[in-house]
Scaffold this motif. Structure first.
Motif, short mmCIF file in Angstrom:
data_model
loop_
_atom_site.label_atom_id
_atom_site.label_comp_id
_atom_site.label_asym_id
_atom_site.label_seq_id
_atom_site.Cartn_x
_atom_site.Cartn_y
_atom_site.Cartn_z
N ALA A 13 0.83 -1.21 0.00
CA ALA A 13 0.00 0.00 0.00
C ALA A 13 0.87 1.26 0.00
O ALA A 13 0.56 2.23 -0.72
N GLU A 14 1.94 1.27 0.80
CA GLU A 14 2.84 2.42 0.80
C GLU A 14 3.46 2.62 -0.57
O GLU A 14 3.50 3.74 -1.09
N LEU A 15 3.95 1.54 -1.16
CA LEU A 15 4.60 1.64 -2.47
C LEU A 15 3.63 2.15 -3.53
O LEU A 15 4.00 2.98 -4.36
N LYS B 159 5.72 8.20 -11.13
CA LYS B 159 6.60 7.26 -11.82
C LYS B 159 5.96 5.89 -11.88
O LYS B 159 5.18 5.52 -11.00
N PRO B 160 6.28 5.11 -12.89
CA PRO B 160 5.70 3.76 -13.01
C PRO B 160 6.22 2.83 -11.91
O PRO B 160 7.30 3.03 -11.36
N SER B 161 5.44 1.81 -11.62
CA SER B 161 5.80 0.86 -10.56
C SER B 161 7.16 0.22 -10.80
O SER B 161 7.90 -0.04 -9.86
N ARG C 246 3.33 -6.19 -8.76
CA ARG C 246 4.67 -5.64 -8.57
C ARG C 246 4.83 -5.11 -7.15
O ARG C 246 5.84 -5.37 -6.49
N PHE C 247 3.84 -4.35 -6.66
CA PHE C 247 3.93 -3.81 -5.31
C PHE C 247 3.92 -4.92 -4.27
O PHE C 247 4.64 -4.85 -3.27
N ASP C 248 3.12 -5.95 -4.50
CA ASP C 248 3.10 -7.10 -3.58
C ASP C 248 4.48 -7.75 -3.53
O ASP C 248 4.97 -8.12 -2.46
N LEU C 249 5.12 -7.91 -4.67
CA LEU C 249 6.45 -8.51 -4.72
C LEU C 249 7.47 -7.63 -4.02
O LEU C 249 8.28 -8.11 -3.21
N LEU C 250 7.45 -6.33 -4.30
CA LEU C 250 8.39 -5.41 -3.65
C LEU C 250 8.25 -5.45 -2.12
O LEU C 250 9.23 -5.32 -1.40
N ALA C 251 7.03 -5.63 -1.66
CA ALA C 251 6.77 -5.63 -0.22
C ALA C 251 7.32 -6.87 0.49
O ALA C 251 7.37 -6.90 1.71
N THR C 252 7.77 -7.85 -0.27
CA THR C 252 8.29 -9.08 0.34
C THR C 252 9.73 -8.94 0.82
O THR C 252 10.16 -9.69 1.68
N ASN C 253 10.48 -7.98 0.26
CA ASN C 253 11.89 -7.89 0.60
C ASN C 253 12.42 -6.49 0.24
O ASN C 253 12.40 -6.11 -0.93
N GLY C 254 12.90 -5.78 1.24
CA GLY C 254 13.42 -4.43 1.02
C GLY C 254 14.58 -4.37 0.04
O GLY C 254 14.84 -3.32 -0.55
N MET C 255 15.29 -5.47 -0.13
CA MET C 255 16.42 -5.47 -1.06
C MET C 255 15.96 -5.40 -2.52
O MET C 255 16.77 -5.11 -3.40
N LEU C 256 14.69 -5.62 -2.77
CA LEU C 256 14.16 -5.48 -4.12
C LEU C 256 13.87 -4.02 -4.48
O LEU C 256 13.73 -3.68 -5.65
N VAL C 257 13.75 -3.18 -3.46
CA VAL C 257 13.30 -1.80 -3.66
C VAL C 257 14.48 -0.88 -3.95
O VAL C 257 15.49 -0.90 -3.25
N ILE D 160 13.11 8.90 -5.82
CA ILE D 160 13.60 7.53 -5.86
C ILE D 160 15.02 7.55 -6.41
O ILE D 160 15.26 8.06 -7.50
N GLY D 161 15.95 6.98 -5.65
CA GLY D 161 17.35 7.00 -6.07
C GLY D 161 17.96 8.35 -5.72
O GLY D 161 17.26 9.31 -5.38
N PHE D 162 19.28 8.42 -5.77
CA PHE D 162 19.99 9.65 -5.42
C PHE D 162 20.45 10.37 -6.67
O PHE D 162 21.40 9.95 -7.33
#
Length: 123
Positions: free
Chosen positions: A41-43, A52-54, A82-93, A106-108
């Motif tokens: 939900a946050e994502l 920006k696109p997911s 996509r958001f459900d998958l991202l929510a499974t592991n912070g290393m994917l984000v 998003i990103g620096f």
């Protein structure tokens, strides 16, 4: 402006971004992206706010992204999946993420950060 800084402390880019915030006197509340992984939900909300696109929220250079063959799988997934998958592991984000008012970064990218976070900045 209240700033939330979502990062992974072992990431060199995240450390540079944190230093940039400190150097510019921008107070920030830190959130460890692995210890407190963003929810789907946050994502979804952040994507809507950022415009920006997911797919832009994926850490495409990360090992987990490559191990899961997401380059091939993402085109077949809808935003919710996509958001459900991202929510499974912070290393994917993709990181860091900055939440500042109604803006999401998003990103620096220093020029984008300057334009968004420094009032009256002339880039």
């Amino acid at each position: 402006m209240a700033v939330t800084f979502i990062w992974y402390p072992r990431c060199s880019t995240c450390r540079k971004a944190a230093q940039w915030l400190d150097d510019h006197g921008i107070a920030h509340e830190d959130r460890h992206i692995v210890e407190e992984n963003p929810t789907a939900a946050e994502l979804a909300e952040w994507a809507a706010r950022s415009g920006k696109p997911s797919k832009s929220f994926f850490n495409t250079s990360g090992n987990l992204y490559k191990e899961l063959h997401l380059k091939d799988r993402l085109p077949e997934m809808d935003d919710a999946a996509r958001f459900d998958l991202l929510a499974t592991n912070g290393m994917l984000v993709k990181r860091p993420i900055v939440l500042a008012g109604d803006r999401v970064l998003i990103g620096f990218k220093p020029a984008e950060w300057e334009e968004t976070l420094l009032p009256g900045a002339d880039c």
